[in-house]
Design a protein around this motif. Structure first.
Motif, PDB file in Angstrom:
ATOM      1  N   LEU A  10      61.698  45.102  58.997  1.00 15.54           N
ATOM      2  CA  LEU A  10      61.482  46.369  59.794  1.00 15.54           C
ATOM      3  C   LEU A  10      60.454  47.410  58.851  1.00 15.54           C
ATOM      4  N   ALA A  11      60.932  47.645  57.726  1.00 15.92           N
ATOM      5  CA  ALA A  11      60.125  48.340  56.844  1.00 15.92           C
ATOM      6  C   ALA A  11      58.620  48.154  56.617  1.00 15.92           C
ATOM      7  N   VAL A  12      58.507  46.672  56.521  1.00 17.37           N
ATOM      8  CA  VAL A  12      57.142  46.422  56.065  1.00 17.37           C
ATOM      9  C   VAL A  12      56.304  46.379  57.502  1.00 17.37           C
ATOM     10  N   LEU A  13      56.809  46.076  58.671  1.00 15.37           N
ATOM     11  CA  LEU A  13      56.215  46.353  59.993  1.00 15.37           C
ATOM     12  C   LEU A  13      55.818  47.696  60.126  1.00 15.37           C
ATOM     13  N   VAL A  17      51.569  47.657  60.348  1.00 14.44           N
ATOM     14  CA  VAL A  17      50.908  47.913  61.673  1.00 14.44           C
ATOM     15  C   VAL A  17      50.348  49.281  61.859  1.00 14.44           C
ATOM     16  N   PRO A  18      50.441  50.468  61.371  1.00 15.80           N
ATOM     17  CA  PRO A  18      49.712  51.620  61.312  1.00 15.80           C
ATOM     18  C   PRO A  18      48.593  51.495  60.399  1.00 15.80           C
ATOM     19  N   ILE A  19      48.754  50.713  59.358  1.00 18.04           N
ATOM     20  CA  ILE A  19      47.617  50.672  58.423  1.00 18.04           C
ATOM     21  C   ILE A  19      46.641  49.696  59.248  1.00 18.04           C
ATOM     22  N   ALA A  20      47.175  48.596  59.825  1.00 20.47           N
ATOM     23  CA  ALA A  20      46.070  47.744  60.640  1.00 20.47           C
ATOM     24  C   ALA A  20      45.503  48.342  61.880  1.00 20.47           C
ATOM     25  N   ALA A  21      46.317  49.273  62.361  1.00 15.98           N
ATOM     26  CA  ALA A  21      45.565  49.935  63.566  1.00 15.98           C
ATOM     27  C   ALA A  21      44.755  51.048  63.267  1.00 15.98           C
ATOM     28  N   ALA A  22      44.832  51.494  62.132  1.00 18.20           N
ATOM     29  CA  ALA A  22      43.701  52.681  61.652  1.00 18.20           C
ATOM     30  C   ALA A  22      42.675  51.821  61.201  1.00 18.20           C
ATOM     31  N   TYR A  24      41.382  49.145  62.159  1.00 18.53           N
ATOM     32  CA  TYR A  24      40.712  48.497  63.333  1.00 18.53           C
ATOM     33  C   TYR A  24      40.033  49.459  64.139  1.00 18.53           C
ATOM     34  N   GLU A  25      40.735  51.063  64.128  1.00 17.38           N
ATOM     35  CA  GLU A  25      40.072  51.871  65.063  1.00 17.38           C
ATOM     36  C   GLU A  25      38.786  52.432  64.097  1.00 17.38           C
ATOM     37  N   PHE A  26      39.191  52.783  62.833  1.00 15.62           N
ATOM     38  CA  PHE A  26      37.978  53.575  62.289  1.00 15.62           C
ATOM     39  C   PHE A  26      37.052  52.671  61.307  1.00 15.62           C
ATOM     40  N   VAL A  27      37.271  51.284  61.046  1.00 11.60           N
ATOM     41  CA  VAL A  27      36.543  50.663  60.156  1.00 11.60           C
ATOM     42  C   VAL A  27      35.831  49.515  60.918  1.00 11.60           C
ATOM     43  N   PHE A  28      36.677  48.840  61.637  1.00  9.20           N
ATOM     44  CA  PHE A  28      35.998  47.498  62.433  1.00  9.20           C
ATOM     45  C   PHE A  28      35.325  47.827  63.781  1.00  9.20           C
TER      46      PHE A  28
END
Length: 563
Positions: A10-13, A17-22, A24-28
């Motif tokens: 749970l801690a890893v998720l 997940v927030p890092i991947a979302a950021a 995706y939104e701001f880089v890709f």
């Protein structure tokens, strides 16, 4: 170790997940994006007849013909990506000056104007030869370079061209915006954006996900068996006596230990280190063969006597000279300090300070801080006897020289120096640095600091020892608390008060600097031979004190734990 524990997953998720979302939104996704927004699309005809309609009822084309069912559209073109858009980024032929085309199904463009520029330097982009035009009912917009968040707006006046159906007006279709950029989102086409007035669904989804992660971790932690106490926890009551300079550390450490081990209670009495040793030795002899629940802390070694007390180095402690800020001095050489305590210098003006008499505030005879000051700063010479009770006026029969008084605790000494103009004293560095009305005095140009002391440049330091009567049982509160002071939590507490844990030094067993040579006096600041009978550079302090002066150590119970 079980790597796939639920709390770890749970801690890893919760982090990934927030890092991947950021990303995706701001880089890709949001790296290069051209968008438009229809901010207004409304008719100019009245639903209810009004006498104030005025010019809105008389809108005309260029040839004087009134517009049929006129309407207005305000279009905002913007760069809502993460990088800038240049002229060459538009997906159009190189010789084509048009980057975006806008058509309005069922309507004809009667007039068009660029109404707002996000940046004034965009104005030349809409010149006569820029490509801005209206052709066959289509608004053509030039290739405008747009920095991040840059925009411009176009206002169009339109009239209806479609036929009425069954006597009713057909609703206008939304504008069709055609354009694109190279390397943009998806196929690179211009995308419609919307004004964000509330929280986006992506943000709400991410917040809900993180809430679920936190609730999941809480459920996992509540489901685990945490009934067992740490192995080092011990119960009972422990009495701690000795150094008042180490009192702040002891207060915080005992409070933290009690939170970890609720069955432990502490009584703290601080004053002079020698008095703490006497108390511990007396209690141990009463107890007999077993070690009492008692610890004594001293600034420096215990010295001769007390053969049954076992010392344990805990911390490397720094001390500092403190002076009332009205004295006007910030640095003193060892020679100047010795001349002050020898009685050769009685006014700060003699050392380049303000015209104020020097008043010395010292600790009682049994104080470990005083012993460290005499050994490290005065070169083994004892301080002169006290000549005053109030630290201001000399008492009857006082010898010539600076007025000197004594206080039984670190806080008492600091209070006196802070209150009395021209006062000079000494204390532990951590407690002195928290006082606003005091000034820390450098010694020979070196400030009190770990690096200065480690290399032998700063002389005023001592090793903080914890003493037990014999070897305490391994499961006793005394042994557990000593282990607590030397583990990670205890080290953090020791360090937070300006001391260094012995375990962090190069030689933890000795717990002292790598170089111990007392700094030599430079010729420019050395005292003159005439300052003492034997030309000893100010070391000639007479009247060696044979025992504790009047008004000895004042012990106070700073906290007695509830039974």
């Amino acid at each position: 170790m079980d790597v796939f524990r639920w709390e770890i997953i749970l801690a890893v998720l919760g982090v990934v997940v927030p890092i991947a979302a950021a990303l995706y939104e701001f880089v890709f996704v949001g790296r290069k994006r051209l968008g438009y927004r229809v901010q207004m699309d409304t008719t100019a005809t009245d639903a209810v007849h009004s006498q104030y309609a005025g010019a809105l009822q008389q809108l005309q084309d260029g040839d004087g013909t009134r517009l049929v069912d006129p309407s207005f559209v305000l279009l905002r073109v913007e760069n809502n990506g993460a990088t800038h858009i240049d002229n060459d980024d538009y997906a159009a032929l190189p010789d084509d000056k048009v980057g975006i085309r806008v058509r309005f199904p069922g309507r004809r463009v009667a007039g068009m104007v660029v109404t707002e520029l996000g940046d004034d330097f965009l104005r030349p982009c809409f010149g006569e030869d820029s490509g801005l035009s209206v052709r066959d009912g289509v608004i053509e917009l030039p290739k405008v370079p747009l920095n991040r968040s840059a925009h411009y707006k176009v206002l169009a006046a339109l009239e209806r061209t479609g036929e009425e159906e069954n006597g009713a007006r057909a609703q206008f279709a939304p504008p069709e915006v055609v354009g694109g950029i190279k390397g943009g989102v998806g196929n690179g086409g211009i995308q419609e954006t919307r004004s964000q007035t509330g929280t986006s669904w992506r943000a709400i989804a991410l917040i809900c996900f993180l809430v679920l992660v936190v609730l999941g971790q809480l459920a996992v932690s509540l489901g685990e068996d945490d009934t067992t106490a740490p192995l080092d926890c011990a119960t009972g009551t422990l009495t701690i006596t000795g150094s008042s300079a180490f009192k702040p550390v002891l207060q915080d450490a005992t409070e933290a230990y009690r939170k970890t081990c609720p069955g432990a209670e502490f009584v703290i009495r601080t004053g002079a280190g020698s008095d703490g040793l006497e108390t511990l030795d007396r209690e141990g002899r009463k107890q007999g063969s077993s070690s009492p629940a008692h610890l004594a802390f001293t600034d420096g070694e215990k010295g001769e006597g007390h053969p049954r007390l076992l010392p344990r180095p805990i911390a490397f402690s720094l001390f500092a000279l403190v002076v009332n800020e009205e004295a006007g001095v910030q640095d003193l050489s060892l020679g100047q300090i010795e001349r002050i305590y020898a009685g050769d210098v009685t006014n700060w003006e003699q050392l380049g300070g303000n015209d104020l008499p020097i008043r010395l505030v010292g600790r009682a005879y049994a104080s470990g801080t005083r012993r460290a000051f005499e050994q490290k700063v005065l070169g083994g010479v004892q301080e002169p006897a006290p000549t005053s009770d109030d630290c201001r006026n000399p008492g009857p029969g006082a010898v010539p020289g600076p007025v000197r008084c004594e206080r039984g605790s670190t806080s008492g000494l600091l209070d006196a120096v802070e209150r009395i103009p021209g006062a000079l004293g000494y204390s532990a560095l951590g407690e002195a640095a928290e006082r606003r009305g005091l000034r820390l005095v450098s010694i020979g140009g070196h400030r009190a600091g770990p690096e200065e002391a480690d290399h032998g440049a700063y002389p005023f330091w001592a090793t903080e020892y914890a003493h037990t009567y014999g070897e305490p049982p391994a499961d006793s509160l005394a042994a557990g608390f000593l282990r607590y002071l030397t583990n990670e939590v205890g080290k953090d507490i020791v360090r937070s008060h300006g001391h260094r844990p012995c375990g962090e030094l190069r030689n933890p067993v000795l717990c002292r600097p790598t170089e111990q040579a007392r700094p030599s006096l430079s010729p420019s600041v050395a005292p003159s031979p005439s300052s003492s009978p034997g030309g000893g550079g100010g070391r000639g302090v007479t009247g060696r004190q044979a025992g504790p002066p009047a008004g000895g150590t004042r012990d106070s119970v700073v906290r007695v734990a509830e039974s």
